[in-house]
Design an enzyme around this catalytic site. Structure first.
Site, PDB file in Angstrom:
ATOM      1  N   PRO A 246     -20.631 -40.323  23.151  1.00  0.00           N
ATOM      2  CA  PRO A 246     -21.235 -39.128  23.748  1.00  0.00           C
ATOM      3  C   PRO A 246     -20.601 -37.800  23.352  1.00  0.00           C
ATOM      4  O   PRO A 246     -20.037 -37.083  24.181  1.00  0.00           O
ATOM      5  CB  PRO A 246     -21.081 -39.392  25.252  1.00  0.00           C
ATOM      6  N   CYS A 247     -20.736 -37.444  22.081  1.00  0.00           N
ATOM      7  CA  CYS A 247     -20.190 -36.161  21.639  1.00  0.00           C
ATOM      8  C   CYS A 247     -20.945 -34.994  22.264  1.00  0.00           C
ATOM      9  O   CYS A 247     -20.453 -33.858  22.264  1.00  0.00           O
ATOM     10  CB  CYS A 247     -20.200 -36.061  20.117  1.00  0.00           C
ATOM     11  N   HIS A 248     -22.139 -35.271  22.825  1.00  0.00           N
ATOM     12  CA  HIS A 248     -22.892 -34.210  23.492  1.00  0.00           C
ATOM     13  C   HIS A 248     -22.209 -33.749  24.776  1.00  0.00           C
ATOM     14  O   HIS A 248     -22.565 -32.702  25.324  1.00  0.00           O
ATOM     15  CB  HIS A 248     -24.316 -34.690  23.806  1.00  0.00           C
TER      16      HIS A 248
END
Length: 280
Positions: A246-248
């Site tokens: 989850p780089c978001h």
């Protein structure tokens, strides 16, 4: 995923883009609905069906103030907090079920030579995507509406691999994360090509709880190098697995959403959708 779901996503993305560009004017439901070509009642229902919450509340989730409030909640170390288990199916933290295995030095250096990679194209709430896997797990997931470009980008990562278009169990299990019912998730296995530092950063990303946010600086501290914010940012930018890693959930310390490999509008949608699942 039906064609209607894809159309709904496109309209929601268009609405979010409109709100982002007119945020200071605080557009109301009627104005946004008119912009996307729907009646206010239809837009309200379609949006609630997609996000699980009202347009007004969802927009609060993607606002600057919401991001700042989440950052204020961030403890000295997000990663010292043990994530709860046994949660309800609607709020189960999928990160608990993602396991990363790095590729061998030989696989890393020779561009995937001797690797047999299966790939397939799918639809999701957040647009079309490509997924790919080796015999050990998923090695790539990316949002892209252009199938030729999507496959070309995959081949650039593994120029010497052997490819076949087929969806296997690794991919099916990984893509099940987009379903609304998370009660029966199995462990998602990832087989990734990356440096030791990149793998360390990607593993740290998995520890950011769903519905929460962190910053580049905080991640740099967690990987043991407080002065490595730029290097951490580069590792985040090279993340090969959309959504599952989850780089978001990483934004600027100011609370601004910042960039995203698959588009800042999609990043805002992901953050808002996850917040809606945790804070319905």
């Amino acid at each position: 995923m039906s064609a209607q779901h894809i159309l709904d996503y496109q309209r929601i993305a268009k609405a979010i883009d409109y709100i982002k560009n007119h945020f200071q004017l605080q557009p109301n439901l009627d104005e946004v609905a008119e912009f996307v070509g729907l009646s206010p009642a239809h837009f309200q229902k379609m949006f609630t069906d997609w996000a699980g919450t009202s347009p007004k509340k969802f927009l609060q989730f993607i606002s600057l103030n919401h991001a700042k409030s989440l950052l204020k909640e961030e403890k000295t170390s997000l990663f010292d907090t043990t994530l709860e288990t046994g949660l309800s199916s609607t709020s189960r933290l999928h990160d608990l079920f993602v396991k990363i295995e790095g590729m061998s030095p030989a696989e890393y250096k020779n561009g995937g030579k001797n690797l047999k990679i299966k790939y397939s194209f799918s639809e999701s709430l957040f647009g079309n995507l490509i997924s790919a896997s080796t015999e050990k797990g998923v090695c790539y997931i990316a949002f892209d509406d252009d199938k030729m470009k999507a496959f070309s980008d995959l081949k650039l990562r593994f120029p010497n691999a052997e490819f076949s278009e087929k969806q296997d169990d690794f991919q099916k299990n990984a893509l099940s994360i987009f379903n609304k019912d998370w009660g029966n998730l199995e462990t998602v296995k990832l087989h990734l090509k990356g440096t030791d530092f990149q793998l360390k950063v990607w593993e740290s990303l998995l520890k950011i709880p769903m519905g929460k946010l962190s910053t580049y600086g905080s991640l740099a501290q967690e990987v043991g190098n407080p002065n490595a914010s730029r290097a951490v940012g580069a590792a985040i930018g090279s993340n090969p697995v959309a959504f599952l890693i989850p780089c978001h959930r990483v934004i600027q310390s100011s609370g601004k959403i910042g960039g995203y490999m698959w588009g800042s509008d999609r990043k805002q949608l992901l953050i808002g959708w996850e917040s809606a699942k945790i804070y319905p």
